[in-house]
Design an enzyme around this catalytic site. Structure first.
Site, PDB file in Angstrom:
ATOM      1  N   SER A 164      32.294  42.545  57.925  1.00 52.66           N
ATOM      2  CA  SER A 164      32.617  41.128  57.796  1.00 52.66           C
ATOM      3  C   SER A 164      33.069  40.802  56.367  1.00 52.66           C
ATOM      4  O   SER A 164      34.059  41.344  55.892  1.00 52.66           O
ATOM      5  CB  SER A 164      31.411  40.287  58.233  1.00 52.66           C
ATOM      6  OG  SER A 164      31.771  38.945  58.434  1.00 52.66           O
ATOM      7  N   HIS A 177      31.373  38.799  67.087  1.00 48.95           N
ATOM      8  CA  HIS A 177      31.161  39.055  65.668  1.00 48.95           C
ATOM      9  C   HIS A 177      29.676  39.322  65.423  1.00 48.95           C
ATOM     10  O   HIS A 177      28.806  38.679  65.993  1.00 48.95           O
ATOM     11  CB  HIS A 177      31.616  37.859  64.837  1.00 48.95           C
ATOM     12  CG  HIS A 177      31.644  38.147  63.379  1.00 48.95           C
ATOM     13  ND1 HIS A 177      32.694  38.813  62.786  1.00 48.95           N
ATOM     14  CD2 HIS A 177      30.750  37.905  62.391  1.00 48.95           C
ATOM     15  CE1 HIS A 177      32.449  38.952  61.497  1.00 48.95           C
ATOM     16  NE2 HIS A 177      31.272  38.410  61.225  1.00 48.95           N
ATOM     17  N   ASP A 179      35.824  37.478  68.801  1.00 47.28           N
ATOM     18  CA  ASP A 179      35.507  37.270  67.391  1.00 47.28           C
ATOM     19  C   ASP A 179      36.604  36.439  66.759  1.00 47.28           C
ATOM     20  O   ASP A 179      37.789  36.778  66.852  1.00 47.28           O
ATOM     21  CB  ASP A 179      35.397  38.634  66.687  1.00 47.28           C
ATOM     22  CG  ASP A 179      34.989  38.529  65.232  1.00 47.28           C
ATOM     23  OD1 ASP A 179      34.817  37.411  64.715  1.00 47.28           O
ATOM     24  OD2 ASP A 179      34.852  39.590  64.596  1.00 47.28           O
TER      25      ASP A 179
END
Length: 311
Positions: free
Chosen positions: A158, A279, A249
């Protein structure tokens, strides 16, 4: 949006998490991530040893946690530097502990987790500088750490994927490979996937906008490519890369665009698309089998570039 039963179960659970005694929205975000990781990551694998150090640099110290994989007996181990996610404003040792333990054992490599400085207290480039400094420190102190300085990789998830991407353009000559797990790459949040998943699962656009403002306040008027990887044009030092993309996501499209930019620059890039995943799915090992699958895939990729002792 068709979600599988396990994902629906997770989303329902996430909706019930409440941050204990949160003082403000930032504190709430940090405590929420702590709670999510604690409740959904699943059983933590044993490793041979965990050490915590503080690495002195300039005017501060960078905390690192070193994971030695179980069954490791060689003197000079391969190593992987891990850069955690959390929108540049949250996360730390405990949020990613279960993930890093799995990766240490599956890759047979020493994992070095960087507890870099977070925004808004420390906006860009503080966190990036910490990550670059740790890569250099690991290389410089490889013998003392029992590490082979020529066998080092990097993984980021991320926001950590954004940081790893930028680290690699600066000191990629020290790295054998990189893995980016659902990377954050663009501060504009204007892709089709952001439109589709504006309110979740897991991420929401309002929170993302605020996080980017905290991390890189100049982004709207003068964005720095080292903060916003989608703007990077020169991937000069970037090693062979694996990018994991989750289907449901908000960051999906910018991750795929980043991959294309790397390919256009001549970088060796593989993409792995995780259908049905959301995610942050690497934090959901309590429920999702895909966490094991992704761990095995990352380990296999690492083994292509690292000389390791198999278990």
């Amino acid at each position: 949006m068709q979600l599988t039963s396990p994902i629906t179960q997770i989303i329902n659970h996430l909706g019930k998490i409440q941050s204990f005694d949160a003082q403000d929205p930032l504190d709430d975000t940090r405590k929420y991530l702590d709670a999510m990781a604690l409740q959904l990551s699943g059983k933590k694998e044993p490793v041979a040893m965990i050490e915590e150090l503080k690495v002195p640099v300039e005017d501060h110290q960078i905390p690192v946690r070193i994971y030695r994989p179980k069954g490791k007996t060689t003197q000079k181990s391969s190593a992987i530097i891990y850069i955690h996610g959390g929108w540049f404003i949250a996360g730390g040792f405990e949020t990613h502990d279960a993930v890093v333990r799995k990766l240490a054992n599956q890759t047979s490599s020493v994992m070095i987790f960087v507890d870099y400085r977070l925004a808004p207290e420390h906006p860009f480039p503080a966190g990036l500088n910490d990550c670059i400094n740790i890569v250099k420190w690991v290389t410089d102190h490889a013998e003392d750490l029992g590490i082979d300085e020529s066998q080092i990789g990097i993984i980021g998830d991320s926001a950590g994927g954004a940081l790893a991407t930028s680290v690699s353009t600066q000191v990629g000559e020290l790295l054998k490979f990189q893995v980016l797990i659902y990377p954050a790459a663009d501060h504009q949040l204007n892709t089709k996937s952001w439109e589709t998943y504006e309110t979740g699962p897991v991420l929401n656009k309002e929170g993302g906008i605020q996080a980017w403002k905290w991390y890189h306040p100049e982004a709207e008027s003068n964005p720095d490519p080292l903060a916003v990887p989608i703007l990077i044009k020169d991937f000069k030092n970037t090693p062979p890369t694996l990018v994991l993309i989750a289907e449901h996501d908000a960051l999906r499209d910018e991750g795929e665009e980043l991959v294309q930019h790397m390919k256009n620059a001549g970088i060796s890039v593989q993409t792995s698309f995780y259908r049905d995943m959301v995610h942050g799915f690497m934090h959901m090992g309590e429920v999702l089998n895909e966490v094991e699958k992704a761990t095995f895939e990352m380990a296999a990729f690492a083994h292509q570039y690292l000389r390791t002792t198999e278990k």
